[in-house]
Structure formats: structure tokens, C-alpha cells
Design a protein around this motif. Structure first.
Motif, PDB file in Angstrom:
ATOM      1  N   GLN A 283       0.834  -1.197   0.000  1.00 47.16           N
ATOM      2  CA  GLN A 283       0.000   0.000   0.000  1.00 47.16           C
ATOM      3  C   GLN A 283       0.864   1.240   0.000  1.00 47.16           C
ATOM      4  OE1 GLN A 283      -2.867  -1.124   3.252  1.00 47.16           O
ATOM      5  NE2 GLN A 283      -4.328  -0.533   1.682  1.00 47.16           N
ATOM      6  N   ASP A 284       0.239   2.330  -0.448  1.00 42.85           N
ATOM      7  CA  ASP A 284       0.958   3.601  -0.540  1.00 42.85           C
ATOM      8  C   ASP A 284       0.554   4.527   0.595  1.00 42.85           C
ATOM      9  OD1 ASP A 284       2.222   2.818  -2.873  1.00 42.85           O
ATOM     10  OD2 ASP A 284       0.555   3.511  -4.124  1.00 42.85           O
TER      11      ASP A 284
ATOM     12  N   LYS B  91       3.065  10.641  -2.964  1.00 44.72           N
ATOM     13  CA  LYS B  91       2.693   9.250  -2.722  1.00 44.72           C
ATOM     14  C   LYS B  91       3.972   8.445  -2.581  1.00 44.72           C
ATOM     15  CE  LYS B  91       1.032   6.836  -6.234  1.00 44.72           C
ATOM     16  NZ  LYS B  91       0.095   6.322  -7.251  1.00 44.72           N
TER      17      LYS B  91
ATOM     18  N   ASN C  77      -5.038   3.282  -1.913  1.00 48.85           N
ATOM     19  CA  ASN C  77      -4.880   2.469  -3.127  1.00 48.85           C
ATOM     20  C   ASN C  77      -5.076   3.397  -4.314  1.00 48.85           C
ATOM     21  OD1 ASN C  77      -4.587  -0.074  -1.816  1.00 48.85           O
ATOM     22  ND2 ASN C  77      -6.774   0.019  -1.325  1.00 48.85           N
ATOM     23  N   ASP C  78      -4.712   2.917  -5.515  1.00 49.17           N
ATOM     24  CA  ASP C  78      -4.798   3.772  -6.707  1.00 49.17           C
ATOM     25  C   ASP C  78      -6.216   4.234  -7.021  1.00 49.17           C
ATOM     26  OD1 ASP C  78      -2.189   4.006  -7.130  1.00 49.17           O
ATOM     27  OD2 ASP C  78      -2.030   2.621  -8.829  1.00 49.17           O
ATOM     28  N   GLU C  79      -7.232   3.415  -6.642  1.00 47.09           N
ATOM     29  CA  GLU C  79      -8.609   3.808  -6.995  1.00 47.09           C
ATOM     30  C   GLU C  79      -9.199   4.851  -6.042  1.00 47.09           C
ATOM     31  OE1 GLU C  79      -8.877  -0.310  -4.969  1.00 47.09           O
ATOM     32  OE2 GLU C  79      -7.595   0.712  -6.420  1.00 47.09           O
TER      33      GLU C  79
ATOM     34  N   THR D 133      -7.005  12.552  -7.429  1.00 47.84           N
ATOM     35  CA  THR D 133      -7.078  11.125  -7.760  1.00 47.84           C
ATOM     36  C   THR D 133      -5.718  10.509  -7.503  1.00 47.84           C
ATOM     37  OG1 THR D 133      -8.722  11.625  -9.460  1.00 47.84           O
ATOM     38  CG2 THR D 133      -7.671   9.457  -9.542  1.00 47.84           C
ATOM     39  N   VAL D 134      -5.673   9.514  -6.642  1.00 46.72           N
ATOM     40  CA  VAL D 134      -4.391   8.926  -6.204  1.00 46.72           C
ATOM     41  C   VAL D 134      -3.612   8.364  -7.386  1.00 46.72           C
ATOM     42  CG1 VAL D 134      -3.377   7.068  -4.807  1.00 46.72           C
ATOM     43  CG2 VAL D 134      -5.228   8.482  -3.876  1.00 46.72           C
ATOM     44  N   SER D 135      -4.312   7.746  -8.330  1.00 45.58           N
ATOM     45  CA  SER D 135      -3.620   7.104  -9.466  1.00 45.58           C
ATOM     46  C   SER D 135      -2.890   8.125 -10.336  1.00 45.58           C
ATOM     47  CB  SER D 135      -4.613   6.308 -10.312  1.00 45.58           C
ATOM     48  OG  SER D 135      -5.638   7.171 -10.780  1.00 45.58           O
ATOM     49  N   GLU D 136      -3.277   9.406 -10.249  1.00 46.76           N
ATOM     50  CA  GLU D 136      -2.639  10.439 -11.077  1.00 46.76           C
ATOM     51  C   GLU D 136      -1.382  11.013 -10.424  1.00 46.76           C
ATOM     52  OE1 GLU D 136      -5.666  13.296 -11.893  1.00 46.76           O
ATOM     53  OE2 GLU D 136      -6.854  11.914 -13.137  1.00 46.76           O
TER      54      GLU D 136
ATOM     55  N   ARG E  46       2.342  10.524  -9.085  1.00 46.65           N
ATOM     56  CA  ARG E  46       3.403   9.533  -9.248  1.00 46.65           C
ATOM     57  C   ARG E  46       4.112   9.296  -7.918  1.00 46.65           C
ATOM     58  NH1 ARG E  46       8.568  11.519  -9.863  1.00 46.65           N
ATOM     59  NH2 ARG E  46       8.732  13.806  -9.959  1.00 46.65           N
ATOM     60  N   SER E  47       4.620   8.073  -7.746  1.00 45.08           N
ATOM     61  CA  SER E  47       5.315   7.699  -6.509  1.00 45.08           C
ATOM     62  C   SER E  47       6.682   8.364  -6.463  1.00 45.08           C
ATOM     63  CB  SER E  47       5.493   6.188  -6.445  1.00 45.08           C
ATOM     64  OG  SER E  47       4.251   5.563  -6.280  1.00 45.08           O
TER      65      SER E  47
END
Length: 807
Positions: free
Chosen positions: A706-707, A719, A756-758, A774-777, A779-780
Motif C-alpha cells: 500500500q501507498d 505518494k 490504493n490507486d482507486e 485522484t491517487v492514481s494520477e 506519481r510515486s
């Protein structure tokens, strides 16, 4: 000249005190409290005595009650007719009195509290056992006093062949005193009295081997032998009395509860009405119908269950919430030596035994006197018969009766009483048969006198007489015990399912503290729209729950509110809801921080608390199950200016990650924090620098990639993959730096979340601008990157709060 008025100058308190004292003495001694010797109040004693004097006994026909009431009022009791009739009716009610003292024809009331018919309609007479209370009253066994108008005399107490105070009990309220003595079993009380006579040093425990406890006329079950023992020792004690019931099967897999006996002095109609009200108000679930099927064969109250109804659970609910189970308080006060006194069992029995000794002694003295008088007459008659011709000649030679008596006395030495008997002798008494009868009577009188003198001369023989008479009463009148005695008071546990209809609902709680539950139908009709709330508010919890579940709501001050879901206000989904402060009062500056839905308070679940000043506390969930919930309960003890910032439900093997304002992060196992009780403060979770505080403490399960989402006050977000960028450590350390330190305008952590990404994260600024991310947008990055700016700090102000969008 008329006499001048005599005026007394007295203080009002003294006059009122004096007058009230006289009045109190009257009601204590002459109205409300029973005498320890015969167990009767004055009005009851007068009723029984008047009926005895009138020949209205069990072996004669019934007589109109009005006639008896008139006699009592006219001769002994100058009060209202209703008070006399009510007392008389109570003595005839076999659900109030264990052994009725008055038999009554006609309507004498009922268990439902119906009034008796008027006294002009009912008929009454003394019962057989009541005659045992009055037996030998004409043998100078008790003292008599003049009645209210000095026209006749009444007894101050009845001879009382059995301990009526314990057998029939008593209840009354006087000035400064009250009494509550329960009825007992006649046979047991007599056995107890005999034991006390045989062994005056016997203990209450010894007496309780024969006197088991109260024996109520309505039967039932008594629980609490310790309460009985305390009452018998001191006069005061508490027991639980419950009705007798059985659960019977019906067709179609249903059941019904049948109640056949009620607790003492419980009104059946009111009980059935209360049960029906609880059913109609849906306070109890699973009951189809409550009905009263009582007839002349006995009490029968039916509680019919629905198909899925829990009969045992419903019965427990009724035990707790209706008079199907009551508490009975012993308060054994009676008049002894003209004074009210609280007495234990031994004292009551001792007072009764002393009374019986006096009664039997006085009766024996009276009978001895009568026997000796008769013996004197019989001796004279036998002597007269032996010199019959001379006696007849002397009588014939006399002028009149007086002269004949004088001549008999002078010539033959007869006393005046003997001479009177001889001159009154009828001629047929001079047959041979009668002479034999006289000789036989003389022998019997000799034996009687010898027996009576022995009784009066020996305490042992006196007690033997009392014992024999008590055993005779027991043999003649004792019946089966009706009440069952159980050792312990059963703790009643009520399943929530019995009280609440199980229904799935939607529960919503906002950060502003507004709460509601809505039916799933209302929620579905809204097409998944957010619950209604104020513009500045946000959703803290939106979850499908059951009405039998519980919601624990936690505040920043370390309190929690225990809210059963069925008690949360039921509103439509598009309505605002009610503030939690209306359900449980909380302080004005107290804020809701978290809500935890609970299905069961079972083993293996824990509540983990994180505070602003870096403490962590872990306690078993089951310790937060509360009975009282009308005020906020302590969830964690906070010191100084500390606040609770995060609460999580954990399973014992979760990971904890803590972030501080200055950018430090610490990752450790939940088990590092030992278990403590709810009112404890906890232990140090992170070692803070001066001026630093904790801005977030999150939980995530072991073994999941998990992030960690971080937002800074300057509007930057980043993230990090937890397993790759952070190293697991132990609690109470400083942790590692998660932001690159800038000398000018440094970043400070506003909040963290495990994502999570979603997921979609929401950021809120000082100016109440809300920015979705939005988490998926995103970058880590690693620990030394300050992330990407998503908020214009100059326009919107600092970021002060982040949360996951629950929609």
C-alpha cells in the motif's frame, strides 16, 4: 359573673408537636400496625370478635355482610362502614391471605383489582381456622377493656391458637412506621414455633430448616435465600418474587408462554395491559398476542409468539420490564408491649410463645377454679344422697327455701353453695343411675384438677400442652406449600433481538456531528446521492448496518458515545439528521473525529487510539460495551492539552504508521503497544521534537503493498510505497524524515492516509476550498521529494485537513 376564659400562651411548635404525638400514638397502636401476638390490627380483631359474639361461625349459615359491619361499627369500631367492610373483604380474599379468616359468598373482588359487591349483596361467616384464633376467649384467657361508649367490652388481643402474624402476614402504613410481613406456610411456622419452644437458643439458620421462607397465597417463585436469612435475622431484607410460567409448543413450530401464577399482590389486569402496550409500542419483538384466559380453575395468561419469536428472550424481557417479577422488601414491624418494633423471626416466635404460655396458664387457672367449684357441689350432692331421708325430712320441715338452706347447713354441715344445689335438685336426680353419674363425675373432676395443677406447676407440661394444640391445628388446616424457594437471584440478560426488529439500514454521520439512519428503500430512491448535510460539512461515516448493531462515536476529548443503531433517529436520506448532542450531551467545543460500527463485542478485536502529543493506546473492544449510555463515556484518559486525533478498529496484528507535523514518519507493529484498560492514557508512540505534534496515525494490514499519501500545508501532495521507502521500526522513536527540509517556506505535513490507486483524496484549506486528488494520477516518489502542488496556497490558504472521499 361568668368564669373568665382561660387562655394558654404556648409556642405553636409545642402545641402541634404534642397533638401530632397523640395522633401518631393512636394510629400506631390502634389502626395500622398488627399485634405481634395475634397478628391482627384492631379493626380485624373487632370484626372477628363481633362475628364470634354474634354466633356467625363456620358451622352456621352465612349472614349478610351488612349486619356484621353494622355490629362492628355499633359496638366496637366507630369509623366509616367502608373501612370496616374493606378490611372484612380482605380477610376473605384467598389471593391476599394465605389462610382466609372470613368465608364470603358473592363477589369479594378479584386478582384484577375489581371492587367487591356492596355489603348488602354479600354474605359472610368466620372460617374454621378463624375460630382457632378466638377459641377459649370466654375462659378469661385475655384482658378485656370497655368499648368506645362503655356499653360492652372487647378483647385487647385474641388467644390465637396459631402464629397468625407469620401465617397471614401483614401490611400497613402508620406515622413514622410501615410494616410488610409476607404470609408463610402454616405447618412450617408451627414447626418453627415448636423448635423455638424445645430449644430457645436455636439460631435463625436452625429455624430456616423448617421455615423455608414466605409462602404466598398466589404461589410464584421466590429467589434470594440470603435476603430471607437477613430478613429473619434483622426484620429487614429483600427478595425477588416472579410469576410461574412455562413455554409450550404450538402448531407450525410456534410457541406460547403460559403464566399460571403471579407475584404476590400484582394486579393481573394491569400486568396484561402493560405487556400488550409493550407489544404494540414495539418495545418487544416476536409477540403475536397477549391474552387472559383465567377462569374459575385458575390463573392463565397466554403470551403467543410469532413464528420466529424467541419465547425465552421475551419472558426475560417481561421479567425485567413488568410486574411479572417484583422485589419484595421485608419490614417486619409489629406492636409488642404497646410499642412498635422491628423484629426478626426469633423475636416474633418468642413473643407468640410467651403469649401462648400466658393464655394456657390463664385458661388452666380458670378451668381449675371451675373444676374445684363443681367438685365442691358434687361432693355435697353425694353426701346428700347418702343421707337422703334425713335431708328430705329437713327440707319438708322447713318454712321456705331460705329456711331449708339454713337448716341443711346447720344440721349436716353443708356449705351455702352445696345447700343451694341440694334444694334445687330435681326429684328424678335421686335415682340409682344419677348417683353413679355423680360418682363418675367426681372421679373425672379429681383427674381434671390433678392435670390442671400439674400444668400450672410445671413449665415443661405447659409447653407440652401448647405443642399438642399447635400440632392439632397443623394437622387440621395445613395445606401444600404454594411458593417455590430458589437460592440465588437470577441475573436477567435480554438479547437485543427480543427488543428490536432486525432490519438493515443506512447510517450516516458527518464531521459536524449530524447523525441519522434511513431505510435502504429511502437510500436507494436517492440514486446514490450523498446524504443531506451543510455545505461546510463532510461525511465521516456512511455504512450499511443492522438495527441490532452498535455505533461507537469518538470525540477529540477522548470520549465515546455508545449509540445502538435502533436508537439513532430514523430520517429520510435527503433529510439533515439530528446532532449527536441531542442524543448524548457533549461539550460545545467537542468535535466528532471517528465512528466505528460494531456488530459484536467479541474477542480478537481492539480499539487503537493515537493522540496529538504522540501517545498510542490499545484496549480490547469488548471493554467498550456499555450498559449506561446517557452521557459520554471515557475512551482514553488525556493529559494537559492533548487531543485524540485517530481511532481504529484493529485485529491485533496490524501495522501502525504515524506522521508528525515536522515531517517525521514512524512505522511499527500494533503489538508494540500493550493492552490497557479503557480509562488508561496509553504509552509513547513517537518521540517528538519540541514544538512537534502528530498529524495522523493510520493502520494497514500486514503483507499488502500500500501507498502512503501525504499532503503538506503548502498544498503539495506526494505518494510513497510504504514497503520501499520506509523501514519498519519500533515505537517511541523519532522516525525517519519524509519531506526534504527547506530553509525558506518549509513544508509541514497537514495529513496522511494509507491509499490504493482507486482512491480519491479530498484536501480542505483554511478558506474552505475543497480540492479532489485522484491517487492514481500522483506519481510515486522517495522520502526526499516534496511532491506536486495541487492547491494554490496564495489563493486558498494553507491545507488544514485531508480525507478519503467516501462516495
Amino acid at each position: 359573673m361568668a368564669n373568665p376564659e382561660k387562655l394558654l400562651d404556648l409556642p405553636l411548635e409545642e402545641v402541634i408537636g404534642d397533638r401530632f404525638g397523640i395522633y401518631s400514638k393512636y394510629i400506631i397502636q390502634e389502626r395500622a400496625l398488627p399485634d405481634v401476638r395475634d397478628g391482627l390490627k384492631p379493626v380485624q380483631r373487632r370484626i372477628l370478635f363481633a362475628m364470634h359474639q354474634d354466633g356467625n361461625t363456620h358451622d352456621k349459615p352465612f349472614r349478610k355482610s351488612a349486619k356484621t359491619v353494622g355490629n362492628v361499627i355499633g359496638n366496637y369500631h366507630p369509623h366509616g362502614d367502608s373501612s370496616v367492610y374493606d378490611a372484612m373483604v380482605r380477610l376473605s380474599q384467598d389471593w391476599k391471605v394465605r389462610n382466609v379468616l372470613v368465608e364470603m359468598h358473592g363477589n369479594n373482588g378479584s386478582l384484577d383489582g375489581d371492587p367487591p359487591a356492596a355489603m348488602r349483596y354479600t354474605e359472610a361467616r368466620l372460617s374454621a381456622i378463624a375460630s382457632e384464633l378466638i377459641r377459649d376467649i370466654d375462659k378469661e384467657t385475655v384482658d378485656f377493656v370497655p368499648n368506645f361508649d362503655d356499653t360492652t367490652e372487647e378483647p385487647i388481643v385474641l388467644p390465637s391458637r396459631f402464629p397468625n402474624l407469620l401465617v397471614n402476614g401483614s401490611t400497613g402504613i402508620s406515622a413514622g412506621y410501615a410494616t410488610d410481613i409476607p404470609p408463610h406456610h402454616l405447618g412450617e411456622v408451627i414447626d418453627g414455633a415448636i423448635m423455638a419452644m424445645e430449644n430457645p437458643d436455636c439460631t435463625v439458620e436452625d429455624l430456616m430448616t423448617v421455615i423455608k421462607g414466605p409462602d404466598f397465597p398466589t404461589g410464584g417463585i421466590v429467589q434470594g435465600i440470603d435476603g430471607i436469612k437477613k430478613a429473619y435475622r434483622t426484620g429487614k431484607g429483600k427478595i425477588v418474587v416472579r410469576g410461574r410460567s412455562t413455554i409450550e409448543p404450538l402448531k407450525g413450530g410456534r410457541e406460547q408462554i403460559v403464566i399460571t401464577e403471579l407475584p404476590y399482590e400484582v394486579n393481573k389486569a394491569n400486568l396484561v395491559k402493560k405487556m400488550e402496550e409493550l407489544r404494540l409500542d414495539r418495545k418487544v419483538e416476536g409477540v403475536a398476542e397477549v391474552r387472559d384466559e383465567t377462569d374459575r380453575t385458575g390463573t392463565r395468561v397466554i403470551i403467543e409468539m410469532k413464528k420466529d419469536g424467541d419465547a425465552a428472550g421475551v419472558l426475560n424481557y417481561f421479567y425485567k420490564n413488568t410486574d411479572l417479577q417484583i422485589t419484595y422488601n421485608f419490614n417486619m414491624v409489629a406492636i409488642i408491649n404497646k410499642t412498635p418494633k422491628l423484629m426478626g423471626l426469633k423475636e416474633i416466635l418468642a413473643a407468640y410463645i410467651e403469649h401462648q404460655k400466658e393464655v394456657v396458664t390463664r385458661r388452666s387457672t380458670y378451668e381449675l377454679k371451675k373444676a374445684k367449684e363443681r367438685q365442691h357441689i358434687v361432693d355435697g350432692l353425694i353426701k346428700a344422697v347418702s343421707i337422703l331421708d334425713e335431708v328430705i325430712q329437713t327440707i319438708r320441715a322447713s318454712k321456705d327455701k331460705k329456711d331449708a338452706k339454713n337448716n341443711l347447713s346447720e344440721q349436716f354441715g353443708f356449705t351455702d353453695a352445696q345447700a343451694e344445689a341440694i334444694v334445687n335438685l330435681q326429684l328424678y336426680r335421686l335415682t340409682n343411675t344419677d348417683i353413679e353419674t355423680l360418682q363418675k363425675e367426681a372421679e373425672e373432676l379429681k383427674e381434671t384438677i390433678s392435670r390442671l395443677e400439674a400444668i400450672l406447676g410445671s413449665e415443661k407440661k405447659l409447653i407440652r400442652v401448647i405443642k399438642n394444640e399447635l400440632n392439632t391445628v397443623k394437622k387440621k388446616y395445613a395445606t401444600e406449600r404454594r411458593t417455590t424457594i430458589e437460592n440465588d437471584i437470577e441475573e436477567i440478560k435480554i438479547d437485543l433481538e427480543v427488543m428490536v426488529a432486525s432490519e438493515d439500514v443506512m447510517v450516516a454521520l458527518t464531521k459536524g456531528g449530524y447523525i441519522k439512519r434511513s431505510s435502504l428503500r429511502s437510500y436507494t430512491a436517492s440514486n446514490g446521492e450523498d446524504t443531506a448535510m451543510k455545505d461546510s460539512d463532510r461525511i465521516l461515516l456512511q455504512s450499511e448496518m443492522n438495527t441490532t448493531d452498535t455505533l461507537l462515536v469518538f470525540t477529540n476529548k477522548g470520549h465515546y458515545l455508545y449509540l445502538p443503531v435502533h436508537e439513532i433517529p430514523d430520517k429520510r436520506w435527503k433529510e439533515l439528521g439530528q446532532h449527536v448532542a441531542n442524543l448524548v450531551p457533549i461539550d460545545e467545543d467537542e468535535e466528532v473525529i471517528q465512528a466505528v460500527p460494531v456488530n459484536e463485542f467479541n474477542e480478537g478485536h481492539y480499539l487503537t487510539f493515537i493522540t496529538k502529543n504522540g501517545l498510542i493506546k490499545r484496549t480490547e473492544l469488548k471493554q467498550y460495551q456499555a450498559q449506561r449510555r446517557s452521557k459520554p463515556l471515557v475512551a482514553i484518559k488525556l493529559k494537559g492539552d492533548d487531543e485524540c486525533i485517530d481511532v481504529h478498529l484493529t485485529n491485533g496484528s496490524s501495522n501502525i504508521i504515524i506522521a508528525t507535523r515536522l515531517g517525521y514518519g514512524l512505522w511499527f507493529d500494533e503489538e508494540e503497544a500493550g493492552l490497557v484498560r479503557p480509562r488508561a492514557s496509553g504509552v509513547k508512540a513517537v518521540n517528538l521534537k519540541d514544538g512537534d505534534i502528530v498529524t495522523g496515525g493510520k493502520v494497514f494490514p500486514e503483507g499488502q503493498n500500500q501507498d502512503l499519501f501525504i499532503a503538506t500545508q503548502r498544498g503539495a501532495v506526494k505518494k510513497m510505497a510504504i514497503g520501499q521507502t520506509l523501514e519498519k521500526s519500533s515505537r517511541a522513536r523519532r522516525g525517519v524524515v519524509m519531506l526534504r527540509e527547506l530553509k525558506k517556506s518549509p513544508h509541514r505535513i497537514a495529513g496522511i492516509e494509507v491509499v490504493n490507486d482507486e482512491d480519491i483524496m479530498m484536501l480542505r484549506t483554511e478558506n474552505d476550498i475543497r480540492v479532489p486528488v485522484t491517487v492514481s494520477e500522483i506519481r510515486s516518489t522517495d522520502r526526499y521529494n516534496n511532491g506536486t502542488f495541487v492547491v494554490d496556497q496564495d489563493e486558498s490558504g494553507n491545507v488544514i485537513e485531508i480525507w478519503k472521499n467516501l462516495k
